[in-house]
Design a protein around this motif. Sequence first.
Motif, PDB file in Angstrom:
ATOM      1  N   THR A 168      68.990  18.327  52.256  1.00 47.32           N
ATOM      2  CA  THR A 168      69.807  19.531  52.095  1.00 47.32           C
ATOM      3  C   THR A 168      69.240  20.681  52.912  1.00 47.32           C
ATOM      4  O   THR A 168      69.966  21.367  53.637  1.00 47.32           O
ATOM      5  CB  THR A 168      69.880  19.938  50.609  1.00 47.32           C
ATOM      6  OG1 THR A 168      70.542  18.908  49.872  1.00 47.32           O
ATOM      7  CG2 THR A 168      70.662  21.245  50.438  1.00 47.32           C
ATOM      8  N   TYR A 169      67.922  20.900  52.834  1.00 49.54           N
ATOM      9  CA  TYR A 169      67.288  21.968  53.611  1.00 49.54           C
ATOM     10  C   TYR A 169      67.388  21.688  55.107  1.00 49.54           C
ATOM     11  O   TYR A 169      67.618  22.597  55.907  1.00 49.54           O
ATOM     12  CB  TYR A 169      65.829  22.134  53.198  1.00 49.54           C
ATOM     13  CG  TYR A 169      65.646  22.632  51.782  1.00 49.54           C
ATOM     14  CD1 TYR A 169      66.422  23.675  51.291  1.00 49.54           C
ATOM     15  CD2 TYR A 169      64.705  22.066  50.934  1.00 49.54           C
ATOM     16  CE1 TYR A 169      66.272  24.141  49.989  1.00 49.54           C
ATOM     17  CE2 TYR A 169      64.537  22.520  49.629  1.00 49.54           C
ATOM     18  CZ  TYR A 169      65.328  23.562  49.168  1.00 49.54           C
ATOM     19  OH  TYR A 169      65.173  24.014  47.891  1.00 49.54           O
ATOM     20  N   ASN A 170      67.204  20.421  55.474  1.00 48.30           N
ATOM     21  CA  ASN A 170      67.321  20.026  56.878  1.00 48.30           C
ATOM     22  C   ASN A 170      68.707  20.379  57.417  1.00 48.30           C
ATOM     23  O   ASN A 170      68.843  20.974  58.492  1.00 48.30           O
ATOM     24  CB  ASN A 170      67.063  18.525  57.009  1.00 48.30           C
ATOM     25  CG  ASN A 170      67.233  18.030  58.426  1.00 48.30           C
ATOM     26  OD1 ASN A 170      66.329  18.118  59.251  1.00 48.30           O
ATOM     27  ND2 ASN A 170      68.402  17.488  58.726  1.00 48.30           N
ATOM     28  N   ASN A 171      69.745  20.013  56.661  1.00 47.62           N
ATOM     29  CA  ASN A 171      71.115  20.255  57.107  1.00 47.62           C
ATOM     30  C   ASN A 171      71.482  21.739  57.056  1.00 47.62           C
ATOM     31  O   ASN A 171      72.277  22.215  57.867  1.00 47.62           O
ATOM     32  CB  ASN A 171      72.089  19.437  56.257  1.00 47.62           C
ATOM     33  CG  ASN A 171      71.930  17.943  56.494  1.00 47.62           C
ATOM     34  OD1 ASN A 171      71.516  17.516  57.570  1.00 47.62           O
ATOM     35  ND2 ASN A 171      72.245  17.151  55.495  1.00 47.62           N
ATOM     36  N   LEU A 172      70.893  22.475  56.116  1.00 44.88           N
ATOM     37  CA  LEU A 172      71.129  23.916  56.058  1.00 44.88           C
ATOM     38  C   LEU A 172      70.531  24.623  57.268  1.00 44.88           C
ATOM     39  O   LEU A 172      71.137  25.540  57.831  1.00 44.88           O
ATOM     40  CB  LEU A 172      70.545  24.502  54.772  1.00 44.88           C
ATOM     41  CG  LEU A 172      71.400  24.370  53.511  1.00 44.88           C
ATOM     42  CD1 LEU A 172      70.617  24.835  52.295  1.00 44.88           C
ATOM     43  CD2 LEU A 172      72.698  25.176  53.645  1.00 44.88           C
TER      44      LEU A 172
END
Length: 253
Positions: A168-172
């Motif tokens: 999730t953080y990667n994609n954000l």
Amino acid sequence: MYFQGEKIKNLLPYLGSLLIICGYLKLSIFYSHFGIKISDYLEITEVLTLFLSDAFKYTALILGIFIFYFVTDSSEEVEKKEQKKNDIIETEKWFPRLIKFLKFSANLLINMLIYLIFTIACYIWKPENIYFFVLVDVMLLFVLIFLYCLLEYRRKYKITFGRSLNSTYNNLILTVFVFLLFVFQSAYIEIKTVVKESPYFVCFEYLKKDYQSEINYFYLGQTKNYLFMYDNLNKEAIVFNRKDVNNFVVRKR
């Protein structure tokens, strides 16, 4: 792309701050090109209002990209891509890791090559239209560099903390980067559009003197308290205090 609802919910309070930063960046890039330090004429509460239409447009574009990947990539393909990324991350030596990344990014490299060919062809036959292709080339290059840096960051994170960075953080991080790219692209497109021919005609009275936009004297925009014009012959911006502006008329050409 995968996002965890709980983590998104925790980050929502920061969305307003992100939009204000992006809005200020766009306004600053645009007005600084004409020698105007917009922070001297702008209230912080205005930034979001002035940027809101662009924010909706960029959000729609990003959602379109996500929907495209959601529709075209099956769960098995997503898992295969994640395995390939993990293989790149776990490769110890830098050069073999770079080669694997470039192979993984083959589709992006092909698009870069295609647009480079179009750029060269445009430079030869229609140089007046080259700006768009150069802009796309630069954007794709930045995307490639950013994706590589993101993988390197994920590798450092895994080495340091002994676990993978949450997807999730990667994609954000990737989403924010794409959003910023749209901001920079939009600012430079607006600069080129205004310099070539301002899309708005304005006329008004200021301190008992009449003003109107012309080919070399064009309208840049306005904030709550100020209105901005640019004298292209003398290469200088003119700032008008809106409290002294009367009979203001603006219309699209």
